[in-house]
Scaffold this motif. Structure first.
Motif, PDB file in Angstrom:
ATOM      1  N   ASN A 202       0.815  -1.222   0.000  1.00 25.63           N
ATOM      2  CA  ASN A 202       0.000   0.000   0.000  1.00 25.63           C
ATOM      3  C   ASN A 202       0.846   1.269   0.000  1.00 25.63           C
ATOM      4  N   LEU A 204       2.632   2.709   2.175  1.00 19.65           N
ATOM      5  CA  LEU A 204       2.490   3.574   3.341  1.00 19.65           C
ATOM      6  C   LEU A 204       3.839   3.809   3.997  1.00 19.65           C
ATOM      7  N   GLU A 208       2.492   5.908   9.234  1.00 19.28           N
ATOM      8  CA  GLU A 208       1.100   5.826   8.789  1.00 19.28           C
ATOM      9  C   GLU A 208       0.499   4.463   9.113  1.00 19.28           C
ATOM     10  N   VAL A 209       1.311   3.414   9.045  1.00 17.01           N
ATOM     11  CA  VAL A 209       0.842   2.077   9.428  1.00 17.01           C
ATOM     12  C   VAL A 209       0.541   2.060  10.928  1.00 17.01           C
ATOM     13  N   ARG A 211      -0.605   4.404  12.672  1.00 14.17           N
ATOM     14  CA  ARG A 211      -1.837   5.150  12.959  1.00 14.17           C
ATOM     15  C   ARG A 211      -3.102   4.354  12.626  1.00 14.17           C
ATOM     16  N   LEU A 212      -2.973   3.286  11.862  1.00 12.99           N
ATOM     17  CA  LEU A 212      -4.147   2.565  11.382  1.00 12.99           C
ATOM     18  C   LEU A 212      -4.944   1.939  12.528  1.00 12.99           C
ATOM     19  N   ASP A 216     -10.359   1.595  10.032  1.00 10.29           N
ATOM     20  CA  ASP A 216      -9.857   2.327   8.865  1.00 10.29           C
ATOM     21  C   ASP A 216      -9.829   1.470   7.607  1.00 10.29           C
ATOM     22  N   LEU A 224      -8.849   2.071   2.090  1.00 10.75           N
ATOM     23  CA  LEU A 224      -8.058   2.262   3.303  1.00 10.75           C
ATOM     24  C   LEU A 224      -8.045   3.752   3.619  1.00 10.75           C
ATOM     25  N   VAL A 226      -6.353   6.652   5.531  1.00 11.45           N
ATOM     26  CA  VAL A 226      -5.038   6.922   6.127  1.00 11.45           C
ATOM     27  C   VAL A 226      -5.020   8.341   6.679  1.00 11.45           C
ATOM     28  N   ARG A 227      -4.594   8.471   7.941  1.00 11.11           N
ATOM     29  CA  ARG A 227      -4.441   9.792   8.550  1.00 11.11           C
ATOM     30  C   ARG A 227      -3.005  10.243   8.334  1.00 11.11           C
ATOM     31  N   LYS A 236      -7.045   5.408   0.156  1.00 10.32           N
ATOM     32  CA  LYS A 236      -6.232   4.637  -0.780  1.00 10.32           C
ATOM     33  C   LYS A 236      -6.930   3.307  -1.056  1.00 10.32           C
TER      34      LYS A 236
END
Length: 358
Positions: A202, A204, A208-209, A211-212, A216, A224, A226-227, A236
């Motif tokens: 993905n 990322l 970012e991973v 934060r999942l 999400d 997906l 993503v923040r 995404k």
């Protein structure tokens, strides 16, 4: 005196009234106050009214520490926790240095450009140009808060130059390295393996991973959420290849983090930075098994995957079509940003040009 009184006193408009006039002029006017002309001695005895002037309290100037603490409180409300943690750390180190030089309790107006430069040179000497530049950015950002709140007049850091620094970028893995690493992870650490597969499939970033959350992931819609840092949530596509690797998420709490140290989907009371550091250190133990240096890391999987995808697309598409397609997948905001990234990771290599050599 009115007309009736004049007539009563013998006034006759048809006769000579000079005698009556004389009599009236010599009469003392008892109803008019006597005018008194004050002498200098009398003036000195006059009691002057006392006018009370209210006391005006002049606000005391903030010390450097007080002003910076105020700025940190403002910053804590407008930036995310990870960014604030880095900012706070650099500002506190600066204040600690000022304390050693008896400076943080001085008035904020005494903070000058020379003091800032002296500290930045110290940071450069002990760390790197990159860290020096980041420290400069954080000091400027905080001092700008003080300017905006009219605590000081000018941002003295803005005129301090930025040094050229060579960014540290992880290398891409070779085909053999990639195969060996993924095989080892599959046998020894499946949680870390899935963490890396989100980076690989993905595209990322590791943070970012981290934060999942379970919620999400929209597996039915293959989306997906993503923040990203300081941006709105971006959407995404989740490739089917990654969906096939996921466990059943339907019975998990949507508010739980997707990745924890011991399970997929659970609670983890740790700051975002600490969660990212956990997986970085966890992967370092794997790197040590393969004797990989500091040039390789979790980011290397993102670089490797994008490189592989670019070269695969470039087999059938023109360079512009390849980058346009890739830009939608990787999430780069502009074509220029993507092109720079591809150059930095050496993704766009030419074909063998031996036939051109003599």
């Amino acid at each position: 005196m009115n007309l009736f009184q004049l007539l009563k006193r013998g006034f006759n408009p048809f006769q000579n009234n000079s005698a009556l006039k004389k009599e009236l002029l010599n009469t003392k006017k008892i109803d008019e106050p006597e005018m008194v002309i004050p002498t200098p001695e009398m003036a000195s005895q006059v009691i002057k009214p006392k006018i009370e002037v209210p006391e005006i309290s002049i606000p005391q100037e903030m010390t450097i520490r007080e002003a910076f603490d105020f700025g940190l409180k403002i910053k804590a409300k407008v930036i995310n926790k990870t960014s604030y943690s880095g900012l706070q750390g650099r500002i506190n180190r600066f204040l600690k240095w000022l304390d050693l030089n008896n400076g943080s309790q001085n008035g904020i107006s005494t903070l000058d450009k020379k003091t800032i430069i002296t500290y930045l040179n110290l940071v450069l000497e002990n760390t790197s140009a990159r860290n020096r530049n980041n420290t400069r950015i954080d000091l400027s950002s905080l001092i700008q808060v003080l300017v905006d709140n009219e605590i000081i007049k000018d941002n003295i850091v803005k005129s301090i130059n930025t040094l050229n620094s060579k960014p540290e970028r992880n290398k891409t893995y070779s085909t053999n390295q990639e195969i060996d690493l993924l095989k080892y992870l599959h046998e020894n650490d499946e949680i870390l393996l899935l963490f890396i597969q989100f980076i690989y499939y993905n595209f990322l970033r590791p943070v970012e991973v981290c934060r999942l959350k379970v919620g999400d992931l929209d597996l039915e819609g293959k989306k997906l959420f993503v923040r990203a840092k300081n941006k709105a949530v971006k959407i995404k596509i989740i490739p089917q290849k990654l969906i096939d690797l996921l466990p059943d998420l339907s019975k998990m709490n949507p508010e739980h983090l997707l990745f924890t140290p011991t399970q997929i989907g659970g609670e983890w009371d740790a700051e975002e930075k600490n969660r990212r550091d956990h997986f970085s250190k966890r992967f370092k133990t794997v790197k040590d098994q393969f004797k990989l240096g500091k040039d390789y890391g979790l980011y290397s999987f993102r670089h490797t995957s994008i490189t592989n995808l670019y070269r695969e697309l470039n087999k059938k598409l023109t360079p512009f079509e390849t980058k346009s397609t890739l830009m939608q997948i990787t999430g780069h905001q502009t074509m220029e940003a993507l092109e720079k990234y591809l150059r930095d990771i050496d993704a766009a290599l030419p074909e063998d040009y031996s036939h051109l050599l003599k």
